[in-house]
Write a protein that holds these residues in place. Structure first.
Motif, PDB file in Angstrom:
ATOM      1  N   LEU A  69      -8.036   1.327  -1.793  1.00 45.33           N
ATOM      2  CA  LEU A  69      -8.107   0.327  -0.732  1.00 45.33           C
ATOM      3  C   LEU A  69      -8.362  -1.070  -1.293  1.00 45.33           C
ATOM      4  CD1 LEU A  69     -10.025   2.207   2.082  1.00 45.33           C
ATOM      5  CD2 LEU A  69      -7.662   1.432   2.131  1.00 45.33           C
ATOM      6  N   ASP A  70      -9.140  -1.154  -2.375  1.00 43.67           N
ATOM      7  CA  ASP A  70      -9.381  -2.463  -2.994  1.00 43.67           C
ATOM      8  C   ASP A  70      -8.085  -3.060  -3.529  1.00 43.67           C
ATOM      9  OD1 ASP A  70     -12.051  -2.314  -2.416  1.00 43.67           O
ATOM     10  OD2 ASP A  70     -12.608  -1.505  -4.381  1.00 43.67           O
ATOM     11  N   LEU A  83      -4.251  -0.421   7.831  1.00 46.80           N
ATOM     12  CA  LEU A  83      -4.762   0.892   7.433  1.00 46.80           C
ATOM     13  C   LEU A  83      -6.168   1.121   7.991  1.00 46.80           C
ATOM     14  CD1 LEU A  83      -3.520   0.970   3.729  1.00 46.80           C
ATOM     15  CD2 LEU A  83      -2.632   2.321   5.638  1.00 46.80           C
ATOM     16  N   GLU A  84      -6.981   0.098   7.958  1.00 43.39           N
ATOM     17  CA  GLU A  84      -8.336   0.232   8.503  1.00 43.39           C
ATOM     18  C   GLU A  84      -8.296   0.522  10.001  1.00 43.39           C
ATOM     19  OE1 GLU A  84     -11.127   0.605   7.250  1.00 43.39           O
ATOM     20  OE2 GLU A  84     -11.019  -0.126   5.194  1.00 43.39           O
ATOM     21  N   TYR A 101      -2.228   6.882   1.000  1.00 41.85           N
ATOM     22  CA  TYR A 101      -1.575   7.588  -0.106  1.00 41.85           C
ATOM     23  C   TYR A 101      -0.161   7.042  -0.331  1.00 41.85           C
ATOM     24  CZ  TYR A 101       0.869  11.569  -2.323  1.00 41.85           C
ATOM     25  OH  TYR A 101       1.645  12.356  -3.127  1.00 41.85           O
ATOM     26  N   MET A 102       0.578   6.822   0.754  1.00 41.61           N
ATOM     27  CA  MET A 102       1.941   6.320   0.638  1.00 41.61           C
ATOM     28  C   MET A 102       1.974   4.845   0.258  1.00 41.61           C
ATOM     29  SD  MET A 102       4.072   8.757   1.000  1.00 41.61           S
ATOM     30  CE  MET A 102       5.509   7.683   1.062  1.00 41.61           C
ATOM     31  N   ALA A 103       1.082   4.041   0.819  1.00 41.47           N
ATOM     32  CA  ALA A 103       1.110   2.595   0.592  1.00 41.47           C
ATOM     33  C   ALA A 103       0.943   2.243  -0.877  1.00 41.47           C
ATOM     34  CB  ALA A 103       0.024   1.916   1.427  1.00 41.47           C
ATOM     35  N   ILE A 104      -0.020   2.860  -1.539  1.00 44.34           N
ATOM     36  CA  ILE A 104      -0.282   2.509  -2.940  1.00 44.34           C
ATOM     37  C   ILE A 104       0.908   2.872  -3.824  1.00 44.34           C
ATOM     38  CG2 ILE A 104      -1.406   4.683  -3.621  1.00 44.34           C
ATOM     39  CD1 ILE A 104      -2.727   1.172  -4.459  1.00 44.34           C
TER      40      ILE A 104
END
Length: 335
Positions: A69-70, A83-84, A101-104
Motif C-alpha cells: 500500500l505504501d 483501494l482504501e 494484489y492486482m494493482a501492484i
C-alpha cells in the motif's frame, strides 16, 4: 529498451518479483488471465495432462506483503484512496485484497510495456468493473481501446439466471502509437452480413460495394472461438482457446516481438507465440506449467511442421527458472 530476459523463458515464481526484474519498456504485448476472485480453489482434472495443477483464487489481507500500500500510495495516491474505500466496505474486504494484489502487479506491467505495446486483461463480470478502474488509473483512461466480450457455449444452465457464457477482455494501448494489425485477423463474411451490408450501402449514390478479400473486421464481441475440448483440453481448469490467443498476438504484435504472460497457467500464450514466430516469457507459480508447456509445444509445433514440411519434432530449449528473479540491466543497482 532491450530485454534482459532470453526468449522462451518460463519462470516458476511469484510473478511480482519477476516483473520487478524486467527492464522498463522492453515488452511488446502483455496478456494476463489472472485469478477472477471467485473465492475458491481450482484443481486440474484427475487423469488429465494437467493433473496436479492447482491454484487458489481466494484473497485475504494476510496475503498482502508489507509495503504494497505504501508503494501504491507513493506512485498512485488516487488509486490508494480507491483501494482504501474498498477496504472499508462491510463484508467486502476480499475485494480490497484482490484489487491491491492486482494493482501492484499492473503498475509493474505499465513500466515494462513499450510505448507501442498493448495489454489485454482477461477477467469476467465478477471483478471487471473494478479492474477497469485500476486500468484507467494506471494505463490512462485515454488509452482504453476495447472491452472485448468473448462468448462461448456449453456447460450447465441456471433456473434462476440467464446462463453466464462470456468473459471480458480489457484492452489498452500504452500510447496512441500501439500496434494494431487489423487485416491479420479478419474473418470470413457470413452470408446474411454480406447481404445486409450490400443492401444498406448500395443505396448511396455512386456507391459500389466490394467486400474485402480477407473478410470482415472483427468486432469487440468474439464468438466462434469455443472453449477447449477433446484432445485440445489438457485438463487445466481455466484453459483458454489457442485461437483466442493467436488472434490477440496477431493483431497486437509483429513477428519477433516479445510477448509476456504473467499468469500463464497451462501455457497457451507461450504456445501461440511460438507458433506465430514471436518471442515469449511465461510466469506461473506452479511447476506443472513447465511439463504442460513442453508437451503442448511438442504437439502443436509437430502438428504445424508435419503439415508444412514433414519435420516431426520441436527441439528449441526452454529457459526454465525456479530459483531467483532476473536482474534489471537498464539501471545501476544501488550500493
Amino acid at each position: 529498451m532491450a530485454s534482459n530476459i532470453p526468449n522462451r523463458s518460463l519462470f516458476c515464481h511469484d510473478n511480482l518479483e519477476i516483473l520487478q526484474g524486467i527492464n522498463s519498456s522492453s515488452i511488446d504485448l502483455i496478456y494476463l488471465d489472472p485469478p477472477f476472485n471467485k473465492k475458491k480453489t481450482f484443481t486440474a482434472s484427475m487423469g488429465s495432462d494437467a493433473e496436479g495443477a492447482i491454484f487458489r483464487d481466494i484473497f485475504r489481507e494476510g496475503d498482502l506483503k508489507e509495503g504494497f500500500l505504501d508503494a501504491i500510495k507513493e506512485d498512485h495516491p488516487k488509486m490508494h484512496s480507491f483501494l482504501e474505500s474498498q477496504r472499508n466496505r462491510k463484508g467486502k474486504s476480499y475485494n480490497f485484497c484482490y484489487l491491491t494484489y492486482m494493482a501492484i502487479r499492473l503498475m509493474e506491467m505499465d513500466r515494462i510495456l513499450k510505448s507501442t505495446g498493448s495489454i489485454y486483461l482477461h477477467c469476467d463480470p465478477t471483478m471487471s468493473h473494478y479492474l477497469k478502474i485500476l486500468m484507467d488509473m494506471i494505463f490512462g483512461e485515454e488509452n482504453f481501446r476495447n472491452e472485448i466480450i468473448w462468448c462461448y457455449a456449453g456447460g450447465g444452465i441456471s433456473k434462476r439466471d440467464f446462463p453466464k457464457k462470456h468473459d471480458v477482455i480489457l484492452r489498452y494501448g500504452k500510447s496512441m502509437d500501439y500496434t494494431f494489425n487489423v487485416d491479420d485477423v479478419r474473418v470470413p463474411y457470413e452470408s446474411d452480413q454480406r447481404e445486409a451490408q450490400f443492401s444498406v450501402r448500395s443505396r448511396a449514390p455512386g456507391f459500389i460495394y466490394k467486400p474485402h478479400p480477407k473478410g470482415k473486421v472483427v468486432e469487440d464481441w468474439w464468438r466462434n472461438l469455443p472453449r477447449p475440448y477433446g484432445g485440445d483440453h489438457v485438463g487445466y481448469p481455466t484453459q483458454k482457446p489457442l485461437k483466442l490467443l493467436e488472434r490477440i498476438i496477431k493483431v497486437s504484435s509483429h513477428v519477433g516481438d516479445l510477448v509476456l504472460d504473467p499468469f500463464c497457467g497451462c501455457a497457451t500464450t507461450c504456445v501461440a507465440a511460438e507458433k506465430l514466430g514471436r518471442q515469449w516469457i511465461g510466469i506461473d507459480v506452479s511447476v506443472k506449467t513447465y511439463e504442460l508447456l513442453k508437451q503442448r509445444l511438442a504437439k502443436e509445433i509437430e502438428r504445424r511442421d508435419n503439415a508444412e514440411s514433414g519435420i516431426l519434432f520441436w527441439e528449441a530449449k526452454i529457459n526454465y527458472q525456479t530459483d531467483r528473479p532476473p536482474k534489471r540491466t537498464d539501471r545501476r543497482e544501488k550500493t
